[in-house]
Write a protein that holds these residues in place. Structure first.
Motif, PDB file in Angstrom:
ATOM      1  N   TYR A 276     -33.876  45.543  -4.692  1.00  0.00           N
ATOM      2  CA  TYR A 276     -34.778  44.670  -3.927  1.00  0.00           C
ATOM      3  C   TYR A 276     -34.271  43.229  -3.904  1.00  0.00           C
ATOM      4  CZ  TYR A 276     -38.062  48.531  -4.020  1.00  0.00           C
ATOM      5  OH  TYR A 276     -38.655  49.754  -3.850  1.00  0.00           O
ATOM      6  N   GLY A 277     -33.083  42.997  -4.471  1.00  0.00           N
ATOM      7  CA  GLY A 277     -32.531  41.644  -4.530  1.00  0.00           C
ATOM      8  C   GLY A 277     -32.292  41.075  -3.136  1.00  0.00           C
ATOM      9  N   LEU A 278     -32.212  39.748  -3.075  1.00  0.00           N
ATOM     10  CA  LEU A 278     -32.140  39.070  -1.774  1.00  0.00           C
ATOM     11  C   LEU A 278     -30.689  38.771  -1.389  1.00  0.00           C
ATOM     12  CD1 LEU A 278     -35.061  36.508  -2.174  1.00  0.00           C
ATOM     13  CD2 LEU A 278     -35.160  38.901  -1.426  1.00  0.00           C
TER      14      LEU A 278
ATOM     15  N   GLN B  68     -29.653  38.825  -4.970  1.00  0.00           N
ATOM     16  CA  GLN B  68     -30.152  37.838  -5.936  1.00  0.00           C
ATOM     17  C   GLN B  68     -31.569  38.164  -6.409  1.00  0.00           C
ATOM     18  OE1 GLN B  68     -30.283  33.894  -4.305  1.00  0.00           O
ATOM     19  NE2 GLN B  68     -30.893  32.957  -6.261  1.00  0.00           N
ATOM     20  N   LEU B  69     -31.762  38.021  -7.714  1.00  0.00           N
ATOM     21  CA  LEU B  69     -33.073  38.327  -8.318  1.00  0.00           C
ATOM     22  C   LEU B  69     -33.695  37.131  -9.018  1.00  0.00           C
ATOM     23  CD1 LEU B  69     -32.321  41.771  -9.987  1.00  0.00           C
ATOM     24  CD2 LEU B  69     -33.845  41.351  -8.046  1.00  0.00           C
ATOM     25  N   ASP B  70     -32.854  36.143  -9.385  1.00  0.00           N
ATOM     26  CA  ASP B  70     -33.379  35.028 -10.175  1.00  0.00           C
ATOM     27  C   ASP B  70     -32.869  33.714  -9.606  1.00  0.00           C
ATOM     28  OD1 ASP B  70     -30.752  35.589 -10.882  1.00  0.00           O
ATOM     29  OD2 ASP B  70     -30.996  34.876 -12.927  1.00  0.00           O
ATOM     30  N   ASP B  71     -33.530  32.618 -10.009  1.00  0.00           N
ATOM     31  CA  ASP B  71     -33.127  31.308  -9.509  1.00  0.00           C
ATOM     32  C   ASP B  71     -33.532  30.259 -10.544  1.00  0.00           C
ATOM     33  OD1 ASP B  71     -32.124  29.365  -7.793  1.00  0.00           O
ATOM     34  OD2 ASP B  71     -33.061  30.264  -6.020  1.00  0.00           O
ATOM     35  N   TYR B  72     -33.030  29.017 -10.327  1.00  0.00           N
ATOM     36  CA  TYR B  72     -33.371  27.923 -11.245  1.00  0.00           C
ATOM     37  C   TYR B  72     -34.861  27.620 -11.173  1.00  0.00           C
ATOM     38  CZ  TYR B  72     -28.381  27.366 -11.442  1.00  0.00           C
ATOM     39  OH  TYR B  72     -27.062  27.607 -11.630  1.00  0.00           O
TER      40      TYR B  72
ATOM     41  N   MET C 283     -37.213  34.912 -12.638  1.00  0.00           N
ATOM     42  CA  MET C 283     -37.171  36.014 -11.668  1.00  0.00           C
ATOM     43  C   MET C 283     -37.999  35.631 -10.448  1.00  0.00           C
ATOM     44  SD  MET C 283     -37.325  39.279 -14.235  1.00  0.00           S
ATOM     45  CE  MET C 283     -37.388  40.564 -12.996  1.00  0.00           C
ATOM     46  N   MET C 284     -37.399  35.757  -9.280  1.00  0.00           N
ATOM     47  CA  MET C 284     -38.047  35.324  -8.038  1.00  0.00           C
ATOM     48  C   MET C 284     -39.195  36.260  -7.668  1.00  0.00           C
ATOM     49  SD  MET C 284     -34.912  34.081  -5.657  1.00  0.00           S
ATOM     50  CE  MET C 284     -34.133  35.643  -5.613  1.00  0.00           C
ATOM     51  N   ALA C 285     -40.163  35.701  -6.960  1.00  0.00           N
ATOM     52  CA  ALA C 285     -41.347  36.485  -6.581  1.00  0.00           C
ATOM     53  C   ALA C 285     -41.006  37.598  -5.586  1.00  0.00           C
ATOM     54  CB  ALA C 285     -42.408  35.557  -5.989  1.00  0.00           C
ATOM     55  N   GLU C 286     -40.183  37.260  -4.577  1.00  0.00           N
ATOM     56  CA  GLU C 286     -40.038  38.189  -3.449  1.00  0.00           C
ATOM     57  C   GLU C 286     -39.529  39.594  -3.818  1.00  0.00           C
ATOM     58  OE1 GLU C 286     -38.271  36.429   0.015  1.00  0.00           O
ATOM     59  OE2 GLU C 286     -38.099  38.366   1.015  1.00  0.00           O
ATOM     60  N   PRO C 287     -38.441  39.703  -4.594  1.00  0.00           N
ATOM     61  CA  PRO C 287     -37.994  41.063  -4.928  1.00  0.00           C
ATOM     62  C   PRO C 287     -39.068  41.862  -5.678  1.00  0.00           C
ATOM     63  CG  PRO C 287     -36.310  39.438  -5.497  1.00  0.00           C
ATOM     64  CD  PRO C 287     -37.541  38.672  -5.149  1.00  0.00           C
ATOM     65  N   LEU C 288     -39.747  41.191  -6.617  1.00  0.00           N
ATOM     66  CA  LEU C 288     -40.789  41.871  -7.391  1.00  0.00           C
ATOM     67  C   LEU C 288     -41.927  42.317  -6.486  1.00  0.00           C
ATOM     68  CD1 LEU C 288     -40.922  39.501 -10.498  1.00  0.00           C
ATOM     69  CD2 LEU C 288     -40.466  41.962 -10.574  1.00  0.00           C
ATOM     70  N   VAL C 289     -42.368  41.395  -5.626  1.00  0.00           N
ATOM     71  CA  VAL C 289     -43.516  41.696  -4.753  1.00  0.00           C
ATOM     72  C   VAL C 289     -43.141  42.792  -3.751  1.00  0.00           C
ATOM     73  CG1 VAL C 289     -44.973  40.726  -2.935  1.00  0.00           C
ATOM     74  CG2 VAL C 289     -44.639  39.475  -5.078  1.00  0.00           C
ATOM     75  N   ASN C 290     -41.919  42.752  -3.236  1.00  0.00           N
ATOM     76  CA  ASN C 290     -41.517  43.817  -2.304  1.00  0.00           C
ATOM     77  C   ASN C 290     -41.580  45.184  -2.985  1.00  0.00           C
ATOM     78  OD1 ASN C 290     -41.135  42.030  -0.242  1.00  0.00           O
ATOM     79  ND2 ASN C 290     -38.911  41.899  -0.472  1.00  0.00           N
ATOM     80  N   CYS C 291     -41.135  45.236  -4.214  1.00  0.00           N
ATOM     81  CA  CYS C 291     -41.151  46.516  -4.935  1.00  0.00           C
ATOM     82  C   CYS C 291     -42.593  46.943  -5.232  1.00  0.00           C
ATOM     83  CB  CYS C 291     -40.327  46.387  -6.215  1.00  0.00           C
ATOM     84  SG  CYS C 291     -40.166  47.936  -7.100  1.00  0.00           S
ATOM     85  N   ILE C 292     -43.408  46.005  -5.716  1.00  0.00           N
ATOM     86  CA  ILE C 292     -44.816  46.328  -6.038  1.00  0.00           C
ATOM     87  C   ILE C 292     -45.554  46.798  -4.782  1.00  0.00           C
ATOM     88  CG2 ILE C 292     -47.045  45.378  -6.813  1.00  0.00           C
ATOM     89  CD1 ILE C 292     -45.377  43.320  -8.484  1.00  0.00           C
TER      90      ILE C 292
ATOM     91  N   LYS D 229     -36.049  33.664 -18.132  1.00  0.00           N
ATOM     92  CA  LYS D 229     -37.111  32.793 -18.637  1.00  0.00           C
ATOM     93  C   LYS D 229     -38.496  33.356 -18.299  1.00  0.00           C
ATOM     94  CE  LYS D 229     -37.673  28.947 -20.777  1.00  0.00           C
ATOM     95  NZ  LYS D 229     -37.141  28.883 -22.144  1.00  0.00           N
ATOM     96  N   GLY D 230     -38.532  34.404 -17.505  1.00  0.00           N
ATOM     97  CA  GLY D 230     -39.824  34.963 -17.113  1.00  0.00           C
ATOM     98  C   GLY D 230     -39.858  35.232 -15.625  1.00  0.00           C
ATOM     99  N   ILE D 231     -41.046  35.514 -15.107  1.00  0.00           N
ATOM    100  CA  ILE D 231     -41.161  35.784 -13.667  1.00  0.00           C
ATOM    101  C   ILE D 231     -41.994  34.673 -13.026  1.00  0.00           C
ATOM    102  CG2 ILE D 231     -40.979  38.285 -14.056  1.00  0.00           C
ATOM    103  CD1 ILE D 231     -43.943  38.553 -13.406  1.00  0.00           C
ATOM    104  N   ASP D 232     -41.773  34.451 -11.751  1.00  0.00           N
ATOM    105  CA  ASP D 232     -42.513  33.419 -11.011  1.00  0.00           C
ATOM    106  C   ASP D 232     -44.018  33.625 -11.225  1.00  0.00           C
ATOM    107  OD1 ASP D 232     -43.915  32.135  -8.694  1.00  0.00           O
ATOM    108  OD2 ASP D 232     -41.860  31.630  -8.108  1.00  0.00           O
ATOM    109  N   GLU D 233     -44.674  32.544 -11.623  1.00  0.00           N
ATOM    110  CA  GLU D 233     -46.093  32.617 -11.999  1.00  0.00           C
ATOM    111  C   GLU D 233     -46.960  33.221 -10.900  1.00  0.00           C
ATOM    112  OE1 GLU D 233     -47.118  31.977 -15.022  1.00  0.00           O
ATOM    113  OE2 GLU D 233     -49.287  32.084 -14.689  1.00  0.00           O
ATOM    114  N   ARG D 234     -46.559  33.062  -9.634  1.00  0.00           N
ATOM    115  CA  ARG D 234     -47.394  33.570  -8.534  1.00  0.00           C
ATOM    116  C   ARG D 234     -47.502  35.085  -8.535  1.00  0.00           C
ATOM    117  NH1 ARG D 234     -44.313  29.574  -4.508  1.00  0.00           N
ATOM    118  NH2 ARG D 234     -42.695  30.243  -5.959  1.00  0.00           N
ATOM    119  N   VAL D 235     -46.496  35.760  -9.090  1.00  0.00           N
ATOM    120  CA  VAL D 235     -46.593  37.227  -9.211  1.00  0.00           C
ATOM    121  C   VAL D 235     -47.661  37.569 -10.245  1.00  0.00           C
ATOM    122  CG1 VAL D 235     -45.346  39.366  -9.732  1.00  0.00           C
ATOM    123  CG2 VAL D 235     -44.148  37.449  -8.631  1.00  0.00           C
ATOM    124  N   ARG D 236     -47.680  36.799 -11.323  1.00  0.00           N
ATOM    125  CA  ARG D 236     -48.678  37.035 -12.372  1.00  0.00           C
ATOM    126  C   ARG D 236     -50.084  36.778 -11.823  1.00  0.00           C
ATOM    127  NH1 ARG D 236     -45.768  34.623 -17.828  1.00  0.00           N
ATOM    128  NH2 ARG D 236     -47.667  35.390 -18.785  1.00  0.00           N
ATOM    129  N   GLU D 237     -50.213  35.708 -11.054  1.00  0.00           N
ATOM    130  CA  GLU D 237     -51.543  35.343 -10.532  1.00  0.00           C
ATOM    131  C   GLU D 237     -52.077  36.349  -9.520  1.00  0.00           C
ATOM    132  OE1 GLU D 237     -51.353  31.476  -8.782  1.00  0.00           O
ATOM    133  OE2 GLU D 237     -50.987  30.503 -10.710  1.00  0.00           O
TER     134      GLU D 237
END
Ligand code: ADE
Length: 225
Positions: A41-43, A48-52, A62-71, A115-123
């Motif tokens: 699901y990388g971009l 790509q899966l992660d960013d600064y 970990m960026m939101a988009e790949p995770l959200v696309n998979c979910i 360092k973790g996943i983008d907080e918006r996925v958690r929210e």
């Protein structure tokens, strides 16, 4: 029960889930575990899966988009009872949570990295955040394997001796009593006589006393609760 695991390092999950009791749970059709390599699901070209992180600081996120696309892909196929993120700042995983989750039908487990996943996925997507203990691991795969094992062995028909999950440590807030097998005497050390007595009432009483004693010695906090 079906468990979908989202992972950047799916290889880490192979061995723990393909032997012994977890293998049996799956071959008996009682548990289905599907591991989704997030890289798919990388971009972009580089997948790509992660960013600064915004605001600066060490460690990638970990960026939101790949995770959200998979979910969302998974959620379009079935309804999930929980979307679980494995993280050291989650709720502590305990037997009671394993018991509760073993009654569910479909779970998603998200393994974090960097360092973790983008907080918006958690929210907006995660419904439960779980920690397996107060220490930091390199990623969520080992915690996910711990959860699948603890939950999977509770599914009816997975353990051959149906009573054995009920007599596990923690099931009644007590640690398990000592156990022995043959020979009855080894290097002069004898198995407690009561266990050889054939008196099952006395054996049950002895086991309960031992469980209480062991819990009081090692985990008095369990007796308080
Ligand atoms: N990821 C890293 N450390 C973890 C922990 N202790 N529990 C759950 N997920 C984690």
């Amino acid at each position: 029960m079906r468990i979908d695991i989202l992972s950047v390092v799916p290889e880490l999950l192979e061995s723990p889930l393909s032997h012994s009791i977890m293998k049996r749970a799956q071959t008996r059709g009682l548990l289905e575990v599907v591991v989704h390599p997030l890289r798919a699901y990388g971009l972009g070209k580089s997948k790509q899966l992660d960013d600064y992180q915004f605001g600066g600081g060490a460690g990638m996120v970990m960026m939101a988009e790949p995770l959200v696309n998979c979910i969302e892909h998974l959620q379009s196929e079935r309804t999930y009872d929980e979307v679980i993120f494995l993280t050291p700042d989650g709720v502590r995983f305990e037997q009671s949570m394993a018991n509760r989750l073993s009654l569910k039908k479909n779970l998603i487990l998200i393994c974090g990295h960097y360092k973790g996943i983008d907080e918006r996925v958690r929210e907006h997507f995660v419904t439960l955040e779980v920690s397996i203990g107060d220490y930091v691991l390199s990623g969520g795969e080992i915690p996910a394997a711990v959860m699948v094992d603890a939950i999977g062995r509770l599914l009816p028909g997975v353990l051959n001796d149906e009573t054995s999950a009920l007599s596990d440590s923690f099931q009644d807030n007590l640690l398990s009593p000592p156990v022995y097998t043959r020979p009855a005497e080894f290097r002069g050390w004898r198995v407690p006589d009561v266990l050889l007595s054939g008196n099952f009432g006395a054996i049950d009483d002895w086991r309960h006393d031992q469980a209480l004693k062991r819990t009081a010695d090692r985990r008095p906090d369990l007796l308080d609760s």
